[in-house]
Write an enzyme that holds these catalytic residues in place. Structure first.
Site, mmCIF file in Angstrom:
data_model
loop_
_atom_site.group_PDB
_atom_site.id
_atom_site.type_symbol
_atom_site.label_atom_id
_atom_site.label_comp_id
_atom_site.label_asym_id
_atom_site.label_seq_id
_atom_site.Cartn_x
_atom_site.Cartn_y
_atom_site.Cartn_z
ATOM 1 N N ASN A 1 -5.496 12.352 0.546
ATOM 2 C CA ASN A 1 -4.579 11.554 1.369
ATOM 3 C C ASN A 1 -5.412 10.785 2.388
ATOM 4 O OD1 ASN A 1 -1.811 10.809 2.037
ATOM 5 N ND2 ASN A 1 -2.108 11.920 3.938
ATOM 6 N N LYS A 2 -4.764 9.992 3.195
ATOM 7 C CA LYS A 2 -5.449 9.129 4.157
ATOM 8 C C LYS A 2 -6.486 9.905 4.961
ATOM 9 C CE LYS A 2 -5.023 5.622 4.428
ATOM 10 N NZ LYS A 2 -5.873 4.655 3.681
ATOM 11 N N ARG B 1 -7.637 -0.143 -6.784
ATOM 12 C CA ARG B 1 -7.818 0.988 -5.866
ATOM 13 C C ARG B 1 -8.008 2.254 -6.696
ATOM 14 N NH1 ARG B 1 -4.535 1.337 -0.508
ATOM 15 N NH2 ARG B 1 -6.559 2.233 0.069
ATOM 16 N N ASP C 1 -2.038 10.748 -2.056
ATOM 17 C CA ASP C 1 -2.430 9.684 -2.979
ATOM 18 C C ASP C 1 -2.843 10.216 -4.346
ATOM 19 O OD1 ASP C 1 -2.820 6.764 -1.559
ATOM 20 O OD2 ASP C 1 -2.873 8.427 -0.144
ATOM 21 N N ARG D 1 0.857 -1.190 0.000
ATOM 22 C CA ARG D 1 0.000 0.000 0.000
ATOM 23 C C ARG D 1 0.891 1.238 0.000
ATOM 24 N NH1 ARG D 1 2.395 1.845 3.764
ATOM 25 N NH2 ARG D 1 0.930 3.570 3.848
ATOM 26 N N GLY D 2 0.244 2.377 -0.205
ATOM 27 C CA GLY D 2 0.976 3.617 -0.405
ATOM 28 C C GLY D 2 1.006 3.915 -1.896
ATOM 29 N N ALA D 3 0.676 5.154 -2.269
ATOM 30 C CA ALA D 3 0.481 5.475 -3.684
ATOM 31 C C ALA D 3 1.678 5.133 -4.567
ATOM 32 C CB ALA D 3 0.100 6.952 -3.828
#
Length: 336
Positions: free
Chosen positions: A245-246, A87, A235, A44-46
């Protein structure tokens, strides 16, 4: 640390769903396994999922290197669409796969085994470039901080979320190593605790002093502690610098404005989406409400309780002090 790596003709990832209790490296054998790993947040993580999708395409095409050119390129498009659908918010997957497809088309007259090998090289190049870009981001970002700074961060934008160094956390680690940062406050980041599980783990590995806090402590910490900056990843960034973002990032930005604390976003240009004018066009991934009804696989409320789990929120550019990229620092308020 590299969360994804190619070794002896095989692809491996660190399964981030198990950290920090267990450090487990797992092999990804095809594009379907990679799609599943991205969906369930094993990777995970863009930037990291962009890199992962490039490798996933390579894995999916490997059985086709002795097929027809038509079959190979048909599958290239089909596999790309499957990975893009994993995603919807992070633009890096689409960016990486477009680069891979464009590269394949530019050499489509070569033998398929050579095209496949060249695609593998391109995927590794994307990862290496991301690491180099993160180091540039770290240097630009650290220059924005005062001496002996205390900073706050949200979610995880470290080596685990990128090719292997980090954006927001890259700035923080570099800042600590060069004497600019003294201490870090880490939001736990509900509902999946990426701050507590991943960022705190990375800071521990790098011997960076930190304090873990619950998300709802942030305002109190900003009021009672001397927080010199808030640094987060991204992201997707729209053309006007609105930033997805988150979930929880927007709240921090609002608090930062109230307490007059600089709010910095760190991201490579692969996270920018010039095709959308502002944040209103960013699709927000809606995950299963079970992620709220459970804490790290421990159920805390009955299944019958309604719950929602938007993975991201959008921070308007007006609340962002600067966006730190590998090409320099951009100040949204001054760019319009």
């Amino acid at each position: 640390m590299r969360p994804i790596f190619w070794e002896d003709e095989r692809l491996y990832i660190i399964d981030q769903t198990l950290l920090p209790i267990e450090y487990r490296i797992v092999e990804i054998q095809d594009h379907l396994e990679m799609a599943d790993a991205i969906r369930r947040l094993a990777v995970r993580g863009a930037p990291a999922i962009g890199i992962a999708s490039a490798y996933g395409l390579v894995l999916g095409l490997r059985p086709l290197i002795y097929s027809s050119n038509k079959a190979f390129f048909f599958s290239l498009n089909q596999i790309s669409e499957l990975l893009i659908d994993t995603r919807p918010t992070a633009v890096n997957i689409r960016w990486a796969l477009k680069r891979m497809k464009d590269h394949a088309k530019s050499i489509r007259n070569q033998p398929l085994p050579e095209i496949w090998r060249s695609l593998l090289h391109e995927a590794r190049k994307i990862q290496d470039e991301d690491i180099a870009n993160c180091h540039k981001i770290a240097k630009y970002g650290a220059e924005l901080l005062p001496e002996n700074a205390t900073v706050l961060t949200h979610c995880n934008a470290g080596g685990l979320a990128t090719g292997g160094f980090g954006t927001a956390l890259g700035i923080i680690i570099h800042g600590f190593q060069t004497g600019k940062i003294l201490h870090v406050f880490v939001d736990e980041t509900r509902p999946l605790l990426q701050g507590a599980r991943l960022t705190a783990w990375e800071l521990t590995e790098e011997n960076v002093p930190f304090t873990l806090i619950t998300d709802n402590m942030a305002a109190s910490i900003m009021k009672t502690k001397k927080i010199d900056a808030i640094i987060v990843g991204a992201d997707r960034i729209a053309a006007n610098y609105d930033t997805a973002n988150k979930i929880g990032t927007l709240g921090l930005a609002i608090l930062a404005r109230y307490f007059k604390i600089p709010f910095y976003v760190a991201a490579p240009f692969s996270t920018f989406d010039e095709n959308i004018a502002d944040g209103s066009s960013i699709i927000i991934e809606e995950r299963n409400g079970d992620e709220v009804r459970n804490i790290f696989r421990n159920q805390i409320v009955p299944d019958t309780y309604p719950a929602i789990s938007p993975a991201f929120d959008v921070t308007p550019h007006e609340l962002i002090t600067a966006v730190v990229t590998e090409r320099g620092v951009f100040r949204p308020a001054k760019s319009r």
